[in-house]
Design a protein around this motif. Structure first.
Motif, PDB file in Angstrom:
ATOM      1  N   GLY A 210       0.779  -1.236   0.000  1.00 54.21           N
ATOM      2  CA  GLY A 210       0.000   0.000   0.000  1.00 54.21           C
ATOM      3  C   GLY A 210       0.801   1.270   0.000  1.00 54.21           C
ATOM      4  O   GLY A 210       0.259   2.348  -0.264  1.00 54.21           O
ATOM      5  N   THR A 211       2.108   1.208   0.293  1.00 56.15           N
ATOM      6  CA  THR A 211       2.937   2.415   0.330  1.00 56.15           C
ATOM      7  C   THR A 211       3.421   2.768  -1.073  1.00 56.15           C
ATOM      8  O   THR A 211       3.967   1.919  -1.774  1.00 56.15           O
ATOM      9  CB  THR A 211       4.149   2.198   1.253  1.00 56.15           C
ATOM     10  N   THR A 212       3.244   4.009  -1.473  1.00 56.89           N
ATOM     11  CA  THR A 212       3.775   4.469  -2.750  1.00 56.89           C
ATOM     12  C   THR A 212       5.294   4.569  -2.652  1.00 56.89           C
ATOM     13  O   THR A 212       5.820   5.080  -1.669  1.00 56.89           O
ATOM     14  CB  THR A 212       3.184   5.843  -3.124  1.00 56.89           C
ATOM     15  N   VAL A 213       5.996   4.083  -3.681  1.00 57.27           N
ATOM     16  CA  VAL A 213       7.460   4.063  -3.661  1.00 57.27           C
ATOM     17  C   VAL A 213       7.983   4.870  -4.843  1.00 57.27           C
ATOM     18  O   VAL A 213       7.538   4.692  -5.980  1.00 57.27           O
ATOM     19  CB  VAL A 213       7.998   2.616  -3.726  1.00 57.27           C
ATOM     20  N   LEU A 214       8.939   5.753  -4.552  1.00 60.07           N
ATOM     21  CA  LEU A 214       9.578   6.594  -5.565  1.00 60.07           C
ATOM     22  C   LEU A 214      11.073   6.329  -5.489  1.00 60.07           C
ATOM     23  O   LEU A 214      11.708   6.587  -4.464  1.00 60.07           O
ATOM     24  CB  LEU A 214       9.273   8.065  -5.275  1.00 60.07           C
ATOM     25  N   ALA A 215      11.661   5.781  -6.562  1.00 60.75           N
ATOM     26  CA  ALA A 215      13.059   5.356  -6.527  1.00 60.75           C
ATOM     27  C   ALA A 215      13.824   5.904  -7.724  1.00 60.75           C
ATOM     28  O   ALA A 215      13.353   5.837  -8.859  1.00 60.75           O
ATOM     29  CB  ALA A 215      13.147   3.829  -6.513  1.00 60.75           C
ATOM     30  N   VAL A 216      15.015   6.440  -7.451  1.00 64.33           N
ATOM     31  CA  VAL A 216      15.901   6.959  -8.496  1.00 64.33           C
ATOM     32  C   VAL A 216      16.804   5.839  -8.990  1.00 64.33           C
ATOM     33  O   VAL A 216      17.345   5.069  -8.193  1.00 64.33           O
ATOM     34  CB  VAL A 216      16.746   8.127  -7.954  1.00 64.33           C
TER      35      VAL A 216
END
Length: 339
Positions: A210-216
């Motif tokens: 359920g957690t939104t993940v933003l990865a470079v």
């Protein structure tokens, strides 16, 4: 570890201008809660600054964005409360002087003091310790870090961790507060192909909870939402005014997701190169004594000292770059560390 509903991430004409020009602009994204988003692009393309801007750590210069219902830049504090940072070099590095257990306890203490409810500080000490231990165990399980497998268990020094273990530790610390958005930088730095696949599987499992993940990253795997950054050199004569916006170049990649170009601002104009032709000597006045010829200025090793001339960068990189970001964003990163 149970996590709250993820945060939706939307942006339109999103841009950030630093002391030396535009870091990025014209960014657009529309991601649902619980998405796995990859910020893909080469080092120096503004990807770290974009990550920090979308998590409320950098104030954008134009456009709009909304993270979990909180608008940017008006609600930056609210966005920081729901967005946690994994490892971002130069912003929240792990303390190599601590052990893994000490690093976890410090992270839990800071989260409880600055992010948790005030009433939690008035609970009995034994109850607080038990609650902290439970949160740490759940966060470690979600990050896939088993302390028993470390060389010295919880007493293993942070400096002795392998790269993937250190990333898992930073993710565990970020998950202690149950964030709605998890963001981390350089996910593929110093990792083998197998380790990268293992890390993306971890991030996908967190997003599935359920957690939104933003990865470079340099290159995103298939099946994730991709936001691509591209550092494009612009000739000074072709740069629009500061009010104009660089047009993004959306494209569809095979993995699903959209790419958006991020255009750098103007490069400093080139100074004329020195020529090898000597300047004409002035005719001596009648009766004047000839002057002695000046000795060339030399260094300690006997080499003649020269003066460097500034030149403009060409190609697809900004005028001066570092490994992770251009020099034009140093001041902005310093602001992010103080946020």
């Amino acid at each position: 570890m149970e996590s709250p509903h993820g945060a939706a991430v939307t942006a339109e004409d999103f841009g950030l201008k630093g002391p030396r020009g535009w870091v990025f602009r014209g960014v657009g994204i529309d991601a649902a809660p619980g998405s796995l988003i990859a910020l893909e692009g080469p080092s120096g393309s503004g990807r770290t600054c974009l990550l920090l801007a979308l998590t409320g750590r950098m104030k954008p210069s134009e456009g709009r964005a909304e993270i979990g219902g909180h608008s940017l830049p008006k609600k930056m504090t609210a966005v920081r409360r729901i967005a946690a940072l994994g490892h971002v070099p130069g912003v929240n590095d792990l303390d190599e002087a601590l052990t893994v257990a000490e690093q976890l306890r410090e992270g839990a203490m800071l989260q409880r003091r600055y992010e948790g409810p005030v009433r939690a500080l008035f609970r009995p000490r034994g109850e607080r310790r038990a609650a902290t231990a439970t949160r740490i165990e759940e966060a470690l399980a979600a990050a896939g870090l088993d302390l028993a497998t470390l060389p010295k268990g919880p007493r293993t020094s942070v400096r002795d961790l392998e790269r993937l273990e250190a990333v898992r530790l930073s993710v565990a610390i970020a998950l202690l507060g149950g964030p709605r958005l998890l963001a981390l930088d350089d996910t593929d730095l110093k990792l083998s192909t197998a380790e990268r696949a293992e890390l993306w599987a971890l991030l996908r499992s967190i997003a599935d909870r359920g957690t939104t993940v933003l990865a470079v990253c340099d290159e995103a795997p298939e099946g994730v939402l991709v936001l691509r950054t591209v550092a494009t050199a612009v000739e000074p004569t072709a740069v629009p005014s500061t009010e104009a916006k660089a047009s993004p170049a959306p494209a569809v990649r095979s993995g699903g997701g959209a790419e958006h170009a991020i255009t750098w601002g103007a490069k400093p104009e080139s100074k004329p190169e020195p020529t090898d032709e000597p300047e004409p000597e002035a005719e001596p006045e009648p009766g004047a004594e000839p002057e002695a010829e000046a000795e060339p200025d030399t260094g300690e090793d006997g080499d003649t000292a020269t003066t460097d001339k500034d030149t403009a960068a060409t190609g697809n990189e900004p005028a001066t770059t570092t490994d992770d970001d251009t020099k034009g964003t140093d001041d902005a990163l310093a602001e992010a560390r103080r946020a």
